[in-house]
Design a protein around this motif. Structure first.
Motif, mmCIF file in Angstrom:
data_model
loop_
_atom_site.group_PDB
_atom_site.id
_atom_site.type_symbol
_atom_site.label_atom_id
_atom_site.label_comp_id
_atom_site.label_asym_id
_atom_site.label_seq_id
_atom_site.Cartn_x
_atom_site.Cartn_y
_atom_site.Cartn_z
ATOM 1 N N GLN A 48 0.824 -1.213 0.000
ATOM 2 C CA GLN A 48 0.000 0.000 0.000
ATOM 3 C C GLN A 48 0.858 1.263 0.000
ATOM 4 O OE1 GLN A 48 -2.852 0.107 3.223
ATOM 5 N NE2 GLN A 48 -3.135 -2.106 3.126
ATOM 6 N N VAL A 49 2.011 1.174 0.655
ATOM 7 C CA VAL A 49 2.880 2.340 0.808
ATOM 8 C C VAL A 49 3.934 2.404 -0.290
ATOM 9 C CG1 VAL A 49 4.492 3.514 2.354
ATOM 10 C CG2 VAL A 49 2.519 2.306 3.298
ATOM 11 N N THR A 50 4.519 1.257 -0.611
ATOM 12 C CA THR A 50 5.652 1.253 -1.540
ATOM 13 C C THR A 50 5.300 0.743 -2.933
ATOM 14 O OG1 THR A 50 6.337 -1.009 -0.990
ATOM 15 C CG2 THR A 50 7.218 0.777 0.386
ATOM 16 N N LEU A 89 3.528 10.927 6.784
ATOM 17 C CA LEU A 89 2.823 10.111 5.788
ATOM 18 C C LEU A 89 1.549 10.811 5.305
ATOM 19 C CD1 LEU A 89 3.173 6.583 7.415
ATOM 20 C CD2 LEU A 89 4.289 7.378 5.323
ATOM 21 N N LEU A 94 -0.378 9.626 2.017
ATOM 22 C CA LEU A 94 -0.412 8.176 2.217
ATOM 23 C C LEU A 94 -1.374 7.815 3.351
ATOM 24 C CD1 LEU A 94 3.386 7.501 1.773
ATOM 25 C CD2 LEU A 94 1.557 6.929 0.177
ATOM 26 N N LEU A 99 -2.457 2.160 8.601
ATOM 27 C CA LEU A 99 -1.271 1.312 8.772
ATOM 28 C C LEU A 99 -1.070 0.929 10.229
ATOM 29 C CD1 LEU A 99 1.214 3.234 6.464
ATOM 30 C CD2 LEU A 99 -0.122 1.189 5.913
ATOM 31 N N LEU A 107 8.936 2.467 8.657
ATOM 32 C CA LEU A 107 9.123 3.776 8.021
ATOM 33 C C LEU A 107 9.880 4.711 8.960
ATOM 34 C CD1 LEU A 107 5.554 3.987 6.482
ATOM 35 C CD2 LEU A 107 7.683 3.401 5.298
#
Length: 173
Positions: A48-50, A89, A94, A99, A107
């Protein structure tokens, strides 16, 4: 005598069952304890983040390094809270609130590492040496196939059949 034996059997069974509800340990590093559930959660959240998929062993390796780096960096005055990371974030657009704390910890570790790299070389070397000592003292579930003395994946033992999502895969490198 029968009552004593029956009572003893019940107490032993109760003691054995008491641990059944606890999640299995993936790793202990420094003062941190990571469960297999946390690792599985990170495996699903990182994309989802990267936008990149990660395996269980990769996540455990990253957790080892980021937790150890954070602990070593605290000794030279570098610390970033999970709240600060979530704010960062959110500023980047994001999904910070979606998360888990464990994913945010990873992170956070990256942000701390960036600050460490801005220190004078001697301090960077001290932090890296302390980080490496913390990692080498870590205790990792053998299902993740990580050799903490080398910080690289190792071949899984032939007797081990993994039921952990992503644990059978080893990171390339």
């Amino acid at each position: 005598m029968r009552i004593v034996r029956a009572t003893a059997a019940i107490l032993i069974a109760a003691g054995l069952l008491a641990g059944c509800g606890r999640p299995a340990t993936a790793a202990y590093v420094g003062d941190r304890h990571y469960t297999e559930d946390q690792v599985a959660e990170v495996v699903t959240e990182v994309p989802q983040v990267t936008g990149q998929m990660v395996s269980g062993p990769e996540v455990v390796g990253i957790l080892l390094l980021t937790a150890a780096t954070a602990e070593a960096a605290e000794e030279v005055g570098i610390d970033i809270s999970l709240t600060e990371v979530r704010h960062e974030l959110t500023a980047l657009g994001l999904p910070a609130d979606d998360l888990s704390d464990t994913t945010v910890e990873i992170l956070r570790g990256n942000m701390i590492e960036q600050q460490v790299m801005e220190l004078p070389e001697a301090q960077v070397n001290d932090v890296v040496a302390r980080r490496d000592a913390i990692v080498k003292a870590a205790n990792v579930n053998p299902r993740y196939h990580i050799d903490v003395t080398q910080m690289r994946p190792q071949a899984p033992p032939s007797w081990l059949e993994s039921g952990i999502p992503g644990a059978a895969e080893t990171p390339e490198g």
